[in-house]
Design an enzyme around this catalytic site. Structure first.
Site: not given
Length: 501
Positions: A265, A270, A277, A289, A349, A351, A353
């Site tokens: 990933k 993010d 968030k 992230d 959020d 995102e 995946r």
């Protein structure tokens, strides 16, 4: 740091500290042998300090007028309980004590007991180098114009000599290559999001390709559009920075017998998108992230240097930012992944995946024997397993067993988690084939099940949720506080098990 091997009978340099491991149930015999080796007795000093050589115990001595001037006794506990984890802990303790004592050179003597010599050497070599790692790239200038932290560099531990039976130079070279990969991952994850961007990751991939003979393909936005990567591009569309889909390939010069794919990933920042968030979500830490991408690139560096035989390894990351703008995904939007699966985005959020969905389809189209993905995917995994264990999900028992063994050998924590098919009911959408999040309960499981939908039939697959392990606030083991580089060691160990002899 320079790592060297020396025989047991090598003379001790006067400027170096000596660290010796001792078993609690053989302390008297161990001290007798050490006294003979040093030419003076430690009995009074050890007795006064009540050193028992219990596991984790350490005693620093400065025998006046003697060589070595700094002596570190490391407690290993009972011989029967001596493990590689114990070796790692003792080596970490030795390195950090030597650093704190401003010692520049260290001789490390840890007994093998019943352990395999090459495993002991590799574990202690990695531990001493990684334990004293410092990242001072972003420290400012002091009053004298010196970089903050430079004064520590003049007394940094930079020479470690390990007592080792026989010729083990290849093992040492392997340890150094793996450490270089871990350090790269640490630096990528620790860097702020205005430094590590999709573009800079592409530059890093290019440098790896040039330095280590890897093939590189970078897919630009238009390339991803042609491949139908609507899930990945949906996440990327709010950012002013263009997405970069990275694909590095290591191919052995020998006939290839196994083809593997590692997918990380790669969210360089993010924000959460419109599901912003807030509060305890730690938006300021969302630079990490891309920890999965960092691990994959770190593994690429190590494997490119080690050149294992008979395998082909693909290193893949769909890198981008998850930002907020008038062009961003709305909660409720429907996107289409490159395998034709439609996804209702009920939470912007979730995102990671979405980017992984297209990356996994791409990886499977390469016809690999196995795919392993790593992602800082869910807070649920952090709550479940804490910051020392990553979660492992796989429907393939053989692959799961191999990864758990690789993690154990490399000193990284990994725990297999359940993957009940019944939980997939929670991911069904009334408007699309899937939605990208299920209920709060079992969130790490439903995230893994979501990813499974993008794996081709017959391809062995495992998912590692590294949300808790990619960063350590206080440090643990041979990880200092900050980015850990988690995953590099496990990946390299796992890939190596598939190499031809």
């Amino acid at each position: 740091m320079e790592l060297h091997l020396i025989p047991a009978d090598a003379p001790l340099p006067g400027e170096a500290a000596l660290a010796v491991g001792l078993f609690s149930d053989e302390l008297d015999a161990g001290l007798t042998g050490l006294n003979k080796r040093l030419g003076f007795s430690l009995a009074n000093l050890v007795s006064q300090r009540k050193f028992k050589a219990d596991a984790g115990e350490a005693l620093v001595l400065h025998p006046l007028g003697e060589t070595p001037q700094t002596l570190l006794l490391l407690g290993l506990g009972e011989r029967s309980g001596h493990t590689l984890q114990g070796v790692q802990k003792a080596a970490v303790r030795a390195a950090r004590v030597a650093r704190d004592q401003s010692v520049k050179a260290l001789v490390l003597d840890l007994p093998l007991a019943a352990l395999e010599p090459t495993a002991v050497l590799q574990q202690q070599a990695m531990a001493v180098r990684l334990a004293v790692f410092q990242d001072l790239r972003f420290k400012g200038k002091g009053k004298n114009g010196d970089k903050a932290g430079d004064k520590n560099d003049t007394t940094a531990l930079d020479d470690v000599r390990m007592i080792c039976p026989g010729a083990q130079a290849a093992v040492l070279a392997r340890a150094e290559a793996i450490c270089a990969g871990v350090e790269l991952a640490r630096e990528l994850v620790a860097a702020p999001p205005n430094v590590v961007t999709p573009l800079s990751l592409a530059t890093t991939a290019q440098q790896l390709a040039e330095d280590h003979g890897l093939a590189l393909r970078i897919l630009e936005r238009q390339d991803c559009e042609r491949l139908g990567m609507g899930s990945y591009l949906g996440v990327a569309q709010a950012s002013a920075l263009p997405p970069k889909f990275l694909h590095l390939t290591y191919r052995s010069d020998d006939p290839v017998k196994r083809r593997l794919a590692l997918v990380g990933k790669g969210l360089t920042f993010d924000s959460g998108g419109y599901n912003l968030k807030v509060g305890a979500a730690q938006i300021e830490m969302m630079k990490y992230d891309m920890g999965g991408c960092g691990a994959v690139l770190g593994a690429a560096r190590a494997i490119g240097q080690l050149r294992p035989k008979g395998i082909e390894v693909h290193f893949i990351s769909a890198t981008c930012e998850n930002m907020i703008s008038g062009d961003g995904l709305h909660p409720g939007d429907i996107v289409t992944a490159s395998n034709g699966v439609t996804i209702e985005v009920n939470n912007t959020d979730a995102e990671g995946r979405l980017t992984l969905a297209d990356a996994l389809v791409y990886a499977c189209n390469l016809k690999p024997d196995a795919v392993v993905d790593l992602a800082t995917l869910t807070g649920a995994c952090l709550i479940s397993l804490g910051d020392e264990l990553a979660g492992l999900w796989s429907p393939d028992d053989d692959l799961a067993t191999d990864l758990l063994k690789a993690a154990r050998c490399s000193g990284e924590g990994l725990w297999r988690m359940p993957l009940p098919a019944s939980y997939m009911e929670r991911m069904k959408s009334p408007f699309a084939d899937l939605k990208n999040t299920g209920p709060r309960a079992g969130g790490a499981i439903t995230a893994a099940l979501f990813l499974k939908e993008f794996i081709s039939p017959g391809v062995a697959w495992a998912h590692l949720d590294i949300a808790g392990t990619v960063w350590s606030d206080k440090g643990h083991g041979d990880n200092p506080a900050g980015a850990t580089g988690y995953g590099v060691r496990t990946l390299v160990e796992w890939v190596s098990t598939h190499a031809a002899d």
